[in-house]
Design a protein around this motif. Structure first.
Motif, mmCIF file in Angstrom:
data_model
loop_
_atom_site.group_PDB
_atom_site.id
_atom_site.type_symbol
_atom_site.label_atom_id
_atom_site.label_comp_id
_atom_site.label_asym_id
_atom_site.label_seq_id
_atom_site.Cartn_x
_atom_site.Cartn_y
_atom_site.Cartn_z
ATOM 1 N N GLY A 164 61.610 15.326 -69.989
ATOM 2 C CA GLY A 164 62.360 16.295 -69.215
ATOM 3 C C GLY A 164 61.935 16.387 -67.759
ATOM 4 O O GLY A 164 62.246 17.367 -67.075
ATOM 5 N N GLN A 165 61.241 15.374 -67.265
ATOM 6 C CA GLN A 165 60.770 15.373 -65.878
ATOM 7 C C GLN A 165 61.736 14.642 -64.951
ATOM 8 O O GLN A 165 61.557 14.649 -63.726
ATOM 9 C CB GLN A 165 59.392 14.702 -65.803
ATOM 10 N N LEU A 166 62.751 14.031 -65.533
ATOM 11 C CA LEU A 166 63.665 13.187 -64.776
ATOM 12 C C LEU A 166 65.011 13.167 -65.483
ATOM 13 O O LEU A 166 65.070 13.087 -66.713
ATOM 14 C CB LEU A 166 63.090 11.764 -64.677
ATOM 15 N N GLU A 167 66.100 13.290 -64.724
ATOM 16 C CA GLU A 167 67.440 13.186 -65.290
ATOM 17 C C GLU A 167 67.764 11.729 -65.595
ATOM 18 O O GLU A 167 67.420 10.835 -64.811
ATOM 19 C CB GLU A 167 68.480 13.752 -64.324
ATOM 20 N N LYS A 168 68.438 11.496 -66.711
ATOM 21 C CA LYS A 168 68.757 10.128 -67.105
ATOM 22 C C LYS A 168 69.567 9.415 -66.036
ATOM 23 O O LYS A 168 69.361 8.218 -65.772
ATOM 24 C CB LYS A 168 69.507 10.132 -68.436
ATOM 25 N N LYS A 169 70.465 10.137 -65.391
ATOM 26 C CA LYS A 169 71.307 9.532 -64.363
ATOM 27 C C LYS A 169 70.501 9.094 -63.132
ATOM 28 O O LYS A 169 70.969 8.284 -62.326
ATOM 29 C CB LYS A 169 72.401 10.503 -63.939
ATOM 30 N N ASP A 170 69.284 9.637 -62.993
ATOM 31 C CA ASP A 170 68.446 9.316 -61.835
ATOM 32 C C ASP A 170 67.415 8.228 -62.126
ATOM 33 O O ASP A 170 66.603 7.903 -61.249
ATOM 34 C CB ASP A 170 67.708 10.574 -61.354
ATOM 35 N N MET A 171 67.462 7.667 -63.334
ATOM 36 C CA MET A 171 66.403 6.746 -63.719
ATOM 37 C C MET A 171 66.374 5.488 -62.859
ATOM 38 O O MET A 171 65.309 5.035 -62.439
ATOM 39 C CB MET A 171 66.527 6.360 -65.196
ATOM 40 N N PRO A 174 62.286 -17.850 -64.724
ATOM 41 C CA PRO A 174 62.723 -19.151 -65.246
ATOM 42 C C PRO A 174 62.155 -19.473 -66.627
ATOM 43 O O PRO A 174 62.752 -20.240 -67.379
ATOM 44 C CB PRO A 174 62.205 -20.139 -64.193
ATOM 45 N N ALA A 175 60.997 -18.871 -66.955
ATOM 46 C CA ALA A 175 60.383 -19.136 -68.255
ATOM 47 C C ALA A 175 60.823 -18.135 -69.315
ATOM 48 O O ALA A 175 60.322 -18.159 -70.441
ATOM 49 C CB ALA A 175 58.863 -19.090 -68.115
ATOM 50 N N GLY A 176 61.766 -17.249 -68.959
ATOM 51 C CA GLY A 176 62.280 -16.281 -69.931
ATOM 52 C C GLY A 176 61.458 -15.023 -70.062
ATOM 53 O O GLY A 176 61.708 -14.207 -70.958
ATOM 54 N N ALA A 177 60.462 -14.821 -69.181
ATOM 55 C CA ALA A 177 59.601 -13.641 -69.271
ATOM 56 C C ALA A 177 60.184 -12.440 -68.535
ATOM 57 O O ALA A 177 59.630 -11.343 -68.603
ATOM 58 C CB ALA A 177 58.207 -13.952 -68.722
ATOM 59 N N GLY A 178 61.280 -12.622 -67.825
ATOM 60 C CA GLY A 178 61.946 -11.517 -67.164
ATOM 61 C C GLY A 178 61.219 -11.033 -65.924
ATOM 62 O O GLY A 178 60.271 -11.651 -65.441
ATOM 63 N N ASP A 179 61.695 -9.897 -65.411
ATOM 64 C CA ASP A 179 61.100 -9.245 -64.243
ATOM 65 C C ASP A 179 60.108 -8.215 -64.768
ATOM 66 O O ASP A 179 60.471 -7.094 -65.118
ATOM 67 C CB ASP A 179 62.200 -8.582 -63.412
ATOM 68 N N VAL A 180 58.833 -8.595 -64.822
ATOM 69 C CA VAL A 180 57.811 -7.761 -65.460
ATOM 70 C C VAL A 180 57.632 -6.413 -64.762
ATOM 71 O O VAL A 180 57.604 -5.369 -65.412
ATOM 72 C CB VAL A 180 56.474 -8.522 -65.556
ATOM 73 N N PRO A 181 57.493 -6.365 -63.420
ATOM 74 C CA PRO A 181 57.360 -5.060 -62.774
ATOM 75 C C PRO A 181 58.552 -4.144 -63.059
ATOM 76 O O PRO A 181 58.367 -2.959 -63.370
ATOM 77 C CB PRO A 181 57.255 -5.399 -61.289
ATOM 78 N N SER A 240 49.740 -0.432 -80.220
ATOM 79 C CA SER A 240 50.288 -1.478 -79.356
ATOM 80 C C SER A 240 51.756 -1.276 -79.019
ATOM 81 O O SER A 240 52.351 -2.121 -78.340
ATOM 82 C CB SER A 240 50.103 -2.847 -80.022
ATOM 83 N N ALA A 241 52.356 -0.182 -79.474
ATOM 84 C CA ALA A 241 53.756 0.076 -79.137
ATOM 85 C C ALA A 241 53.873 0.249 -77.624
ATOM 86 O O ALA A 241 53.099 0.996 -77.021
ATOM 87 C CB ALA A 241 54.252 1.319 -79.857
ATOM 88 N N PRO A 242 54.819 -0.426 -76.979
ATOM 89 C CA PRO A 242 54.924 -0.365 -75.518
ATOM 90 C C PRO A 242 54.976 1.055 -74.960
ATOM 91 O O PRO A 242 54.350 1.352 -73.945
ATOM 92 C CB PRO A 242 56.225 -1.122 -75.238
ATOM 93 N N LYS A 276 61.075 0.774 -65.510
ATOM 94 C CA LYS A 276 62.101 1.349 -66.388
ATOM 95 C C LYS A 276 61.457 2.127 -67.527
ATOM 96 O O LYS A 276 61.938 3.198 -67.917
ATOM 97 C CB LYS A 276 63.003 0.248 -66.935
ATOM 98 N N MET A 277 60.346 1.607 -68.051
ATOM 99 C CA MET A 277 59.667 2.291 -69.138
ATOM 100 C C MET A 277 59.051 3.607 -68.669
ATOM 101 O O MET A 277 59.111 4.628 -69.365
ATOM 102 C CB MET A 277 58.594 1.379 -69.738
ATOM 103 N N ILE A 278 58.457 3.600 -67.461
ATOM 104 C CA ILE A 278 57.885 4.838 -66.915
ATOM 105 C C ILE A 278 59.003 5.856 -66.687
ATOM 106 O O ILE A 278 58.867 7.045 -67.010
ATOM 107 C CB ILE A 278 57.125 4.562 -65.603
ATOM 108 N N GLY A 279 60.131 5.395 -66.136
ATOM 109 C CA GLY A 279 61.266 6.282 -65.927
ATOM 110 C C GLY A 279 61.789 6.852 -67.225
ATOM 111 O O GLY A 279 62.124 8.047 -67.306
#
Length: 517
Positions: free
Chosen positions: A402-409, A380-387, A341-343, A392-395
């Motif tokens: 090593g498929q993406l530079e950190k500065k380009d995330m 408003p309910a504290g769940a944040g911007d889910v998409p 279950s780790a994200p 961000k997690m995929i990036g």
């Protein structure tokens, strides 16, 4: 191997503020605990008009009148920057609540929905103008004396239907003692059926989609129909197919919380590619319980209660027509039981793992569609911007591999993602709201690959702590039509390659023999 395509899509919304007020789970719970709560007293002051719901930019994006990229350019808060939206689109519509009550009665097979006589006379001409409602549908409408309706409600045998606090009807209990058939459950189920039927009817209204030729229907909402002896036994699919005129179809329900639509798309693709069926429709109705789910937090922020719409959708999966985008079934992402279950583990199993099977990286996908909840409903309910959190997690996974530079995330998040635009209806936001936009963008050559990701929370059923998830890639059609008795280009390539290998082996063997002699 034969390919399957996404041959059609429809998306509908039903603006249902009164249903939210009286039957949404948050409001019902508050009414049960404290009927005089400040929230219930203030709620009417924060309910939107139908006109505002139609002009709301995320709603226009959901039904396809504006694109996600166009939505991203509209200043927030969106509810203060209303667009000049249309009720109808090429894909569907936003239906007002009074007409929807009529459709609920049309969808009723057991005389459980009672509508007041004058109210029926008011909505009949409106429904007659709807392009997907037939004369046979309208002929099912019937009126009942208001005193009779009031008596049913007052005796606790029915759930009331209100328009602006005026009692216009009720949904009766279907059994005296069976809680699975009580009035509230029947209201939820009939509204899911009616909204799903509206979506499927709009799918049939599209050019080239003949619902009478549909072989199979899968219903993928989060409701359950059945009685005390088989709670949740089904079948929404055939009930909806009957209303929509799918006379040659059978069907069944697919249930796995939010990810059910994505599961159904893969199941349908497999059935089509195997030659079992040529045309499979996937349909979902709305969830009454989730209306106003975060309403208290919206009212606290002194903003409209935006969870006032039931969502619905219908998708057509059919054999390759040489035109519509294909579903890649050779690299399905799936959350296995052992994934955990780790994200990071969950999102990796749904993105990088299947992409690696295709020899692709995260940057080879032009658009990802994960959990497309509208952030104005969840923040408003504290769940944040889910998409945004998912992108961000995929990036981050791309950076780690090593498929993406950190500065380009963050550029990755902005370019490969999109703002959430779907209502918080559970199964509705999970990946599939973008399928229609993906079809359009792939057809125009604006993108070359889209990944649809369905995610679900199985722990809500209290039977397991597992998450759920499944994903697939959509690509443009290369114009190859699958026909019975023919060999595909890929199969021809394999045959030719095999013949060339045999020829090379034969020449090599002859050369060796000549050398030996």
């Amino acid at each position: 191997m034969a390919a399957s395509v996404v041959g059609g899509n429809s998306y509908i919304l039903v603006h249902a503020p009164n249903t939210m007020k009286y039957h949404g789970s948050t409001q019902q719970s508050d009414r049960h605990k404290n009927p005089e709560s400040d929230y219930l007293k203030n709620l009417p002051n924060y309910m939107r008009s139908f006109e505002d719901a139609v002009k709301y930019p995320p709603n226009q994006t959901y039904i396809g009148n504006i694109s996600p990229d166009e939505l991203a350019q509209i200043e927030k808060p969106w509810y203060q920057n209303l667009d000049q939206g249309d009720r109808y689109s090429d894909w569907g519509e936003i239906m007002p609540e009074d007409e929807f009550f009529g459709l609920v009665q049309i969808s009723d097979s057991f005389d459980l929905v009672k509508l007041e006589e004058n109210f029926v006379n008011e909505i009949k001409p409106k429904l007659e103008k709807n392009p997907v409602i037939t004369k046979d549908h309208v002929a099912k409408l019937s009126g009942t004396n208001k005193d009779e309706i009031k008596e049913i409600v007052d005796n606790g045998n029915g759930e009331p239907l209100y328009i602006d606090d005026n009692l216009v009807g009720c949904v009766k209990s279907a059994h005296e003692t069976d809680q699975n058939l009580n009035a509230h459950v029947m209201l939820e189920n009939l509204m899911a059926k009616a909204s799903g039927s509206l979506a499927l009817l709009h799918l049939g209204n599209q050019q080239g989609v003949d619902l009478s030729q549909t072989d199979y229907v899968m219903e993928v909402s989060e409701e359950a129909c059945g009685d005390v002896n088989q709670r949740g036994g089904g079948n929404f699919a055939k009930a909806i197919a009957e209303i929509a005129g799918c006379e040659n179809a059978t069907g069944s329900d697919v249930r796995t919380f939010c990810s059910a639509p994505a599961h159904a798309m893969i199941n349908a693709a497999a059935l089509v590619e195997a030659g079992v069926y040529e045309q499979v429709a996937i349909v979902a109705g709305g969830a009454v319980a989730k209306l106003g789910m975060n309403g208290k937090d919206h009212v606290k922020q002194e903003m409209p209660v935006l969870e006032d719409c039931l969502g619905g959708l219908a998708l057509l999966i059919s054999k390759n027509d040489g035109q519509n985008p294909i579903i890649r079934t050779d690299a399905i992402g799936k959350h296995n039981v052992g994934t955990g279950s780790a994200p990071q583990a969950v999102i990796s199993s749904l993105t990088t793992t299947p992409l690696e099977k295709l020899g692709l990286t995260v940057t080879d996908i032009d658009k990802y569609s994960v959990e497309m909840q509208n952030p104005e409903l969840t923040q408003p309910a504290g769940a944040g911007d889910v998409p945004a959190s998912n992108y961000k997690m995929i990036g981050a996974l791309g950076v780690k591999k090593g498929q993406l530079e950190k500065k380009d995330m963050m550029n990755f998040v902005q370019e490969r993602g999109m703002p959430g635009f779907a209502p918080t209806q559970g199964h509705i936001p999970s990946g599939v709201p973008f399928v229609g936009h993906a079809r359009r963008m792939l057809d125009k050559g604006e993108i070359s690959k889209a990944m649809i990701i369905g995610k679900g929370s199985l722990f809500l059923g209290r039977l397991t702590n597992l998450f759920d998830g499944i994903s697939f890639v959509m690509e443009p059609n290369q114009g190859d039509v699958d026909e019975e008795g023919t060999v595909s280009k890929e199969e021809i390539k394999q045959i030719v390659a095999g013949s060339l290998r045999d020829l090379a082996d034969s020449l090599s063997e002859n050369a060796d023999n000549e050398s030996d002699s």
